[in-house]
Design an enzyme around this catalytic site. Structure first.
Site, PDB file in Angstrom:
ATOM      1  N   ARG A  65       1.001  -1.004  -0.009  1.00 11.74           N
ATOM      2  CA  ARG A  65      -0.183  -0.134  -0.058  1.00 11.74           C
ATOM      3  C   ARG A  65       0.736   1.076   0.062  1.00 11.74           C
ATOM      4  NH1 ARG A  65       1.907   1.645   3.970  1.00 11.74           N
ATOM      5  NH2 ARG A  65       0.596   3.606   3.712  1.00 11.74           N
ATOM      6  N   ARG A 102      -6.910   0.305  -7.108  1.00 11.46           N
ATOM      7  CA  ARG A 102      -7.039   1.634  -6.110  1.00 11.46           C
ATOM      8  C   ARG A 102      -7.331   2.713  -7.025  1.00 11.46           C
ATOM      9  NH1 ARG A 102      -3.995   1.236  -0.760  1.00 11.46           N
ATOM     10  NH2 ARG A 102      -6.020   2.366  -0.273  1.00 11.46           N
ATOM     11  N   ASP A 243      -1.989  11.486  -1.627  1.00  9.39           N
ATOM     12  CA  ASP A 243      -2.041  10.359  -2.611  1.00  9.39           C
ATOM     13  C   ASP A 243      -2.602  11.048  -4.180  1.00  9.39           C
ATOM     14  OD1 ASP A 243      -2.159   7.410  -1.176  1.00  9.39           O
ATOM     15  OD2 ASP A 243      -2.825   8.902   0.018  1.00  9.39           O
ATOM     16  N   ASN A 253      -5.503  12.741   0.949  1.00  7.16           N
ATOM     17  CA  ASN A 253      -4.744  11.834   1.635  1.00  7.16           C
ATOM     18  C   ASN A 253      -5.601  11.200   2.602  1.00  7.16           C
ATOM     19  OD1 ASN A 253      -1.779  11.030   2.296  1.00  7.16           O
ATOM     20  ND2 ASN A 253      -2.420  11.941   4.378  1.00  7.16           N
TER      21      ASN A 253
HETATM   22  C1  RUB Z   1      -1.840   5.656   1.574  1.00  2.00           C
HETATM   23  C2  RUB Z   1      -1.290   6.328   2.601  1.00  2.00           C
HETATM   24  C3  RUB Z   1      -1.404   7.721   3.173  1.00  2.00           C
HETATM   25  C4  RUB Z   1      -0.139   8.523   2.812  1.00  2.00           C
HETATM   26  C5  RUB Z   1       0.330   8.683   1.496  1.00  2.00           C
HETATM   27  O1  RUB Z   1      -2.859   5.067   2.061  1.00  2.00           O
HETATM   28  O2  RUB Z   1      -0.570   5.596   3.339  1.00  2.00           O
HETATM   29  O3  RUB Z   1      -2.517   8.268   2.403  1.00  2.00           O
HETATM   30  O4  RUB Z   1       0.052   9.368   3.608  1.00  2.00           O
HETATM   31  O5  RUB Z   1       1.524   8.612   1.338  1.00  2.00           O
HETATM   32  P1  RUB Z   1      -3.082   3.393   2.029  1.00  2.00           P
HETATM   33  P2  RUB Z   1       2.150   8.616  -0.111  1.00  2.00           P
HETATM   34  O6  RUB Z   1      -2.458   3.004   2.795  1.00  2.00           O
HETATM   35  O7  RUB Z   1      -4.716   3.303   1.894  1.00  2.00           O
HETATM   36  O8  RUB Z   1      -2.321   3.049   0.520  1.00  2.00           O
HETATM   37  O9  RUB Z   1       1.847  10.088  -0.561  1.00  2.00           O
HETATM   38  O10 RUB Z   1       3.696   8.661   0.039  1.00  2.00           O
HETATM   39  O11 RUB Z   1       1.449   7.642  -0.875  1.00  2.00           O
END
Ligand code: RUB
Length: 354
Positions: A65, A102, A243, A253
């Site tokens: 993830r 996703r 994200d 995010n």
């Molecule tokens: C992604 C996740 C957060 C991060 C994004 O979600 O961990 O949104 O802050 O960080 P999930 P980045 O766990 O649902 O995949 O910007 O590095 O992805």
């Protein structure tokens, strides 16, 4: 930063080992090895996957993830596909399988598009493009670590939400962990408050695991304690990943980011967002136009395998929320800080590179 000229996936693996990265996913011997994030922090086990479908399943199930790591897993899936010598049409169908995993992080769509373009030039080009992509990420992660560390003073206390650390990227430090590690290694006595991040507990299971390994003092809090600690005045700044970022600077995010940003504003605590170019999507003007992934409500009614909610209760799980641009102090990018006005400055950044 001057990085070595890597030509093969094997050389890339060696280079990542030399850097001592916490590697979330790598490709070797026509197999994709993926560190199973669902088993952290208790077990460090790499899954071995040999098809795009299996990788898609691992992304949906959250074995891997994070907006930075998902596209690398997808890219390696497409490398498997290209090595099977698929027609361009069949290759694109595999891209579509990955696209459906996703919907929120733009980096997934960007890499699939990029590899489809590469596949038009031949299978070798797919591998070359993947190596370029991962090296680019290493470069970004190293650069953002330097820039972000400058925001941290000796004695700074930092709040993070969810997990935008090494395992959510290529393994160096992604958008938040790299700067914390850099500041810590420079001798600054920083400490981190990490939210547990219900319902998947990325903060409790992964952020604190990375911080502990790096020896960075950290405190785990539940998501609903953020207001208490911000009002106490002990947090100097907040930093999160993103994200997807809309053209106007609204940030999508992990759900819970918006109330944290609001509470930061109310307590005059700077709220920073780490950003790489691939996460800025100028094709969407505002955050509300970005699709928010709705996950299975069972992820709310249970914690892990433990059912905690009243039988028969209704639940909902929007996985991300939108933080309006007015709450963001600045974006931390590999090229420096981007401050308001965001529409102009994000456009300039993507067009001119900083
Ligand atoms: C992604 C996740 C957060 C991060 C994004 O979600 O961990 O949104 O802050 O960080 P999930 P980045 O766990 O649902 O995949 O910007 O590095 O992805």
């Amino acid at each position: 930063m001057l990085l070595p000229n890597i030509k093969t996936i094997e050389e890339l693996n060696e280079y990542m080992q030399e850097l001592h990265l916490i590697i979330p996913v790598y490709f070797n011997n026509n197999t994709v090895f993926l560190l199973d994030q669902l088993r952290l922090p208790f077990e460090e086990v790499y899954m071995e996957l040999r098809s795009v479908e299996d990788i898609a399943k691992a992304i949906v199930n959250m074995n891997i993830r994070g907006g930075g790591a998902i596209p690398i897993a997808a890219a390696y899936g497409l490398l498997l596909a290209s090595r099977q010598g698929l027609s361009l049409e069949a290759f694109k169908e595999k891209g579509d399988v990955l696209r459906q995993t996703r919907p929120t992080a733009s980096s997934l769509f960007a890499i699939i598009e990029r590899l489809e373009q590469a596949a038009m030039l031949g299978n070798e080009q797919v591998e070359t493009e993947i190596i370029a992509f991962v090296m680019e990420k290493i470069d970004y992660e190293m650069a953002i670590a330097e820039i972000g560390a400058k925001l941290l003073a000796d004695g700074s206390t930092v709040l993070t939400h969810c997990h935008a650390g090494a395992l959510a990227g290529c393994g160096f430090g992604n958008k938040t962990f790299g700067m914390l590690k850099k500041a810590h290694e420079a001798g600054k006595k920083i400490q981190v408050y990490a939210t547990e991040t219900r319902p998947y507990l990325q903060g409790a299971r992964i952020t604190t695991w990375e911080l502990q390994r790096a020896g960075i003092p950290n405190t785990l809090i539940t998501d609903n304690m953020v207001g208490y600690f911000l009002a106490q005045g002990i947090i100097d700044l907040t930093v999160v990943g993103a994200d997807r970022i809309a053209g106007n600077g609204d940030v999508v995010n992990k759900v819970g980011t918006y109330p944290i940003a609001l509470t930061c504003k109310d307590n005059n605590v700077p709220f920073y967002v780490g950003a790489f170019p691939e996460g800025i999507d100028l094709s969407v003007q505002k955050g509300v136009d970005i699709p928010i992934e709705m996950r299975n409500p069972s992820e709310v009614t249970s914690i892990g395998f433990l059912r905690v909610a009243t039988p028969g209760v209704q639940a909902q799980y929007p996985s991300f929320d939108v933080t309006p641009n007015r709450l963001i102090t600045a974006f931390i990018t590999p090229e420096g800080l981007i401050e308001p006005p965001y529409f102009e400055n994000l456009n300039r950044y993507l067009t001119l590179g900083g």
